[in-house]
Design an enzyme around this catalytic site. Structure first.
Site, PDB file in Angstrom:
ATOM      1  N   GLY A   1       0.798  -1.224   0.000  1.00  0.00           N
ATOM      2  CA  GLY A   1       0.000   0.000   0.000  1.00  0.00           C
ATOM      3  C   GLY A   1       0.832   1.275   0.000  1.00  0.00           C
ATOM      4  O   GLY A   1       1.853   1.390  -0.680  1.00  0.00           O
ATOM      5  N   ILE A   2       0.387   2.235   0.801  1.00  0.00           N
ATOM      6  CA  ILE A   2       1.029   3.556   0.800  1.00  0.00           C
ATOM      7  C   ILE A   2       2.461   3.468   1.331  1.00  0.00           C
ATOM      8  O   ILE A   2       3.364   4.125   0.819  1.00  0.00           O
ATOM      9  CB  ILE A   2       0.214   4.564   1.649  1.00  0.00           C
TER      10      ILE A   2
ATOM     11  N   ASP B   1       6.431  -6.548  14.748  1.00  0.00           N
ATOM     12  CA  ASP B   1       5.081  -6.243  15.242  1.00  0.00           C
ATOM     13  C   ASP B   1       5.202  -4.964  16.061  1.00  0.00           C
ATOM     14  O   ASP B   1       5.745  -4.978  17.168  1.00  0.00           O
ATOM     15  CB  ASP B   1       4.563  -7.396  16.113  1.00  0.00           C
ATOM     16  N   VAL B   2       4.706  -3.860  15.542  1.00  0.00           N
ATOM     17  CA  VAL B   2       4.881  -2.583  16.251  1.00  0.00           C
ATOM     18  C   VAL B   2       4.146  -2.568  17.591  1.00  0.00           C
ATOM     19  O   VAL B   2       4.427  -1.731  18.450  1.00  0.00           O
ATOM     20  CB  VAL B   2       4.453  -1.352  15.403  1.00  0.00           C
TER      21      VAL B   2
ATOM     22  N   ASN C   1       3.482   4.479  10.015  1.00  0.00           N
ATOM     23  CA  ASN C   1       2.481   4.271   8.966  1.00  0.00           C
ATOM     24  C   ASN C   1       1.652   3.000   9.187  1.00  0.00           C
ATOM     25  O   ASN C   1       0.522   2.907   8.711  1.00  0.00           O
ATOM     26  CB  ASN C   1       3.237   4.209   7.621  1.00  0.00           C
TER      27      ASN C   1
ATOM     28  N   SER D   1      -5.336  10.416   9.668  1.00  0.00           N
ATOM     29  CA  SER D   1      -6.325  10.364   8.596  1.00  0.00           C
ATOM     30  C   SER D   1      -7.275  11.554   8.654  1.00  0.00           C
ATOM     31  O   SER D   1      -7.659  11.998   9.743  1.00  0.00           O
ATOM     32  CB  SER D   1      -7.117   9.062   8.746  1.00  0.00           C
TER      33      SER D   1
ATOM     34  N   TYR E   1     -10.998   2.978  14.546  1.00  0.00           N
ATOM     35  CA  TYR E   1      -9.943   3.551  13.709  1.00  0.00           C
ATOM     36  C   TYR E   1      -9.808   5.055  13.963  1.00  0.00           C
ATOM     37  O   TYR E   1      -8.720   5.576  14.207  1.00  0.00           O
ATOM     38  CB  TYR E   1     -10.299   3.279  12.240  1.00  0.00           C
TER      39      TYR E   1
ATOM     40  N   PRO F   1      -3.040  11.406   4.792  1.00  0.00           N
ATOM     41  CA  PRO F   1      -3.134  11.132   3.354  1.00  0.00           C
ATOM     42  C   PRO F   1      -4.572  11.252   2.866  1.00  0.00           C
ATOM     43  O   PRO F   1      -5.507  10.961   3.607  1.00  0.00           O
ATOM     44  CB  PRO F   1      -2.690   9.671   3.242  1.00  0.00           C
TER      45      PRO F   1
HETATM   46  N1  LIG Z   1      -5.459   4.169   2.023  1.00  0.00           N
HETATM   47  C1  LIG Z   1      -6.096   5.292   2.394  1.00  0.00           C
HETATM   48  O1  LIG Z   1      -7.049   5.730   1.705  1.00  0.00           O
HETATM   49  C2  LIG Z   1      -5.680   6.032   3.644  1.00  0.00           C
HETATM   50  C3  LIG Z   1      -6.277   7.274   3.909  1.00  0.00           C
HETATM   51  C4  LIG Z   1      -5.888   7.969   5.063  1.00  0.00           C
HETATM   52  C5  LIG Z   1      -4.933   7.415   5.906  1.00  0.00           C
HETATM   53  N2  LIG Z   1      -4.387   6.182   5.618  1.00  0.00           N
HETATM   54  C6  LIG Z   1      -3.374   5.659   6.546  1.00  0.00           C
HETATM   55  O2  LIG Z   1      -2.178   5.421   5.801  1.00  0.00           O
HETATM   56  C7  LIG Z   1      -1.491   4.298   6.347  1.00  0.00           C
HETATM   57  C8  LIG Z   1      -1.248   3.256   5.258  1.00  0.00           C
HETATM   58  O3  LIG Z   1      -2.477   2.922   4.642  1.00  0.00           O
HETATM   59  P1  LIG Z   1      -2.590   1.718   3.597  1.00  0.00           P
HETATM   60  O4  LIG Z   1      -3.763   1.984   2.742  1.00  0.00           O
HETATM   61  O5  LIG Z   1      -1.277   1.461   2.947  1.00  0.00           O
HETATM   62  O6  LIG Z   1      -2.920   0.509   4.622  1.00  0.00           O
HETATM   63  P2  LIG Z   1      -2.689  -1.062   4.506  1.00  0.00           P
HETATM   64  O7  LIG Z   1      -3.680  -1.710   5.424  1.00  0.00           O
HETATM   65  O8  LIG Z   1      -2.674  -1.491   3.075  1.00  0.00           O
HETATM   66  O9  LIG Z   1      -1.207  -1.264   5.066  1.00  0.00           O
HETATM   67  C9  LIG Z   1      -0.939  -1.280   6.429  1.00  0.00           C
HETATM   68  C10 LIG Z   1       0.332  -2.065   6.661  1.00  0.00           C
HETATM   69  O10 LIG Z   1       0.565  -2.116   8.071  1.00  0.00           O
HETATM   70  C11 LIG Z   1       0.996  -3.425   8.394  1.00  0.00           C
HETATM   71  N3  LIG Z   1       0.746  -3.714   9.799  1.00  0.00           N
HETATM   72  C12 LIG Z   1      -0.455  -3.949  10.398  1.00  0.00           C
HETATM   73  N4  LIG Z   1      -0.272  -4.233  11.690  1.00  0.00           N
HETATM   74  C13 LIG Z   1       1.068  -4.166  11.919  1.00  0.00           C
HETATM   75  C14 LIG Z   1       1.882  -4.373  13.074  1.00  0.00           C
HETATM   76  N5  LIG Z   1       1.337  -4.745  14.247  1.00  0.00           N
HETATM   77  N6  LIG Z   1       3.218  -4.217  12.958  1.00  0.00           N
HETATM   78  C15 LIG Z   1       3.776  -3.865  11.761  1.00  0.00           C
HETATM   79  N7  LIG Z   1       3.060  -3.684  10.628  1.00  0.00           N
HETATM   80  C16 LIG Z   1       1.718  -3.835  10.725  1.00  0.00           C
HETATM   81  C17 LIG Z   1       0.178  -4.326   7.466  1.00  0.00           C
HETATM   82  O11 LIG Z   1       0.732  -5.620   7.373  1.00  0.00           O
HETATM   83  C18 LIG Z   1       0.232  -3.530   6.187  1.00  0.00           C
HETATM   84  O12 LIG Z   1       1.372  -3.857   5.426  1.00  0.00           O
HETATM   85  C19 LIG Z   1      -2.341   3.793   7.491  1.00  0.00           C
HETATM   86  O13 LIG Z   1      -1.868   4.353   8.697  1.00  0.00           O
HETATM   87  C20 LIG Z   1      -3.724   4.337   7.179  1.00  0.00           C
HETATM   88  O14 LIG Z   1      -4.484   4.504   8.339  1.00  0.00           O
HETATM   89  C21 LIG Z   1      -4.745   5.491   4.514  1.00  0.00           C
END
Ligand SMILES: NC(=O)c1ccc[n+]([C@@H]2O[C@H](COP(=O)([O-])OP(=O)(O)OC[C@H]3O[C@@H](n4cnc5c(N)ncnc54)[C@H](O)[C@@H]3O)[C@@H](O)[C@H]2O)c1
Length: 262
Positions: free
Chosen positions: A27-28, A73-74, A100, A155, A168, A198
């Site tokens: 993802g991001i 694992d954060v 993130n 967010s 969330y 984002p």
């Molecule tokens: N995608 C959007 O539209 C959007 C919008 C606003 C904010 N965000 C924020 O941006 C960030 C990234 O979003 P995304 O869409 O890539 O999310 P995503 O769910 O695709 O990715 C999240 C990542 O965090 C990892 N993760 C989860 N628990 C974990 C842990 N305990 N330890 C380590 N890693 C862990 C997951 O394995 C995954 O790779 C997030 O914080 C999300 O809240 C996303």
């Protein structure tokens, strides 16, 4: 490096910076990692899904960059400490932390009285406690260097008060206060701490709770009515972590096409 990333904005000050990106395996976060590598920085993918973390590391190396991946694992202080120790022994420094990782793309959306209680707990453990653990672990290296960037990814849903994911939004709201307080405490060491919101983006990761119509609905509410790209998010993130943003701390940084205002 050879990849498809546009480097019209180049930040010389990011070269050789060690950038921990939690949840950078997809993802991001993956997008941030690829953009930092393209600037000559060294991303460290701190990711729960070890295989995904390794894939992003390989992707960067195949394009000619340098990266590390540590399964992390954060939500566990032991795991976070192991990751920061491994980073320091591999690189000798930690310049940037991007908090993130989140319980996000597979989250349950429902009225708050129907949310699974264990999902409330995991959202708090990963999004809030995990960000605190990671910041706590990187601070000694940043204080010693008298330089650092911590970015807490939250967010725009916090401003919108969006319905149906209270766990969330509550966790992301907590990170806003965390940013401001950390910024005050770390300023004397020249460490900036900012919140990053984002825009809503469709990544390669399927999101069962967000069909195409949801992205289109948000797009139509934005001042700039088009879908968000990873570049829209990664380039402001590069700036925020560069030397150019050295006098900005405790702020909300919001690349979302003008969806919500602070
Ligand atoms: N995608 C959007 O539209 C959007 C919008 C606003 C904010 N965000 C924020 O941006 C960030 C990234 O979003 P995304 O869409 O890539 O999310 P995503 O769910 O695709 O990715 C999240 C990542 O965090 C990892 N993760 C989860 N628990 C974990 C842990 N305990 N330890 C380590 N890693 C862990 C997951 O394995 C995954 O790779 C997030 O914080 C999300 O809240 C996303």
């Amino acid at each position: 490096m050879t990849d498809d990333i546009d480097v019209t904005a180049h930040y010389e000050s990011l070269k050789d910076r060690v950038v921990i990106i939690t949840g950078g395996g997809q993802g991001i976060g993956r997008g941030y990692a690829r953009h930092f590598a393209r600037q000559g920085a060294i991303p460290v993918i701190a990711e729960l899904n070890g295989e995904n973390g390794e894939n992003v590391k390989r992707e960067i190396e195949e394009a000619g960059g340098t990266a590390y991946a540590f399964e992390t694992d954060v939500g566990s202080m032991d795991s976070v400490s192991a990751m920061t120790e491994a980073t320091l022994s591999a690189t000798g420094r930690i310049d940037v932390l991007i908090n993130n990782a989140a319980v996000f793309s597979r989250i349950t959306m429902a009225p708050f009285w129907e949310l699974p209680l264990d999902e409330w707990d995991s959202a708090m453990r990963v999004n809030v406690t995990g960000s605190f653990y990671c910041a706590r672990a990187v601070v000694p290296a940043m204080q010693e260097a008298k330089w650092g960037r911590i970015v807490n990814v939250t967010s725009g849903t916090v401003a919108l008060g969006s319905a149906n994911y209270l766990h969330y939004i509550t966790s992301k709201s907590a990170m806003l206060g965390m940013t401001r307080s950390m910024a005050r405490e770390l300023g004397p060491w020249n460490v900036t701490v900012n919140t990053f919101w984002p825009g809503i983006i469709k990544t390669e990761v399927p999101r069962p709770s967000a069909p195409d119509a949801v992205f289109e609905m948000f797009r139509d509410q934005q001042c700039l009515p088009r879908l968000t790209t990873i570049e829209d998010l990664a380039k402001p993130m590069l700036f925020l972590c560069s030397e150019e943003a050295k006098y900005m701390t405790g702020q909300i940084f919001e690349p979302d096409g003008g969806l919500s205002f602070n």
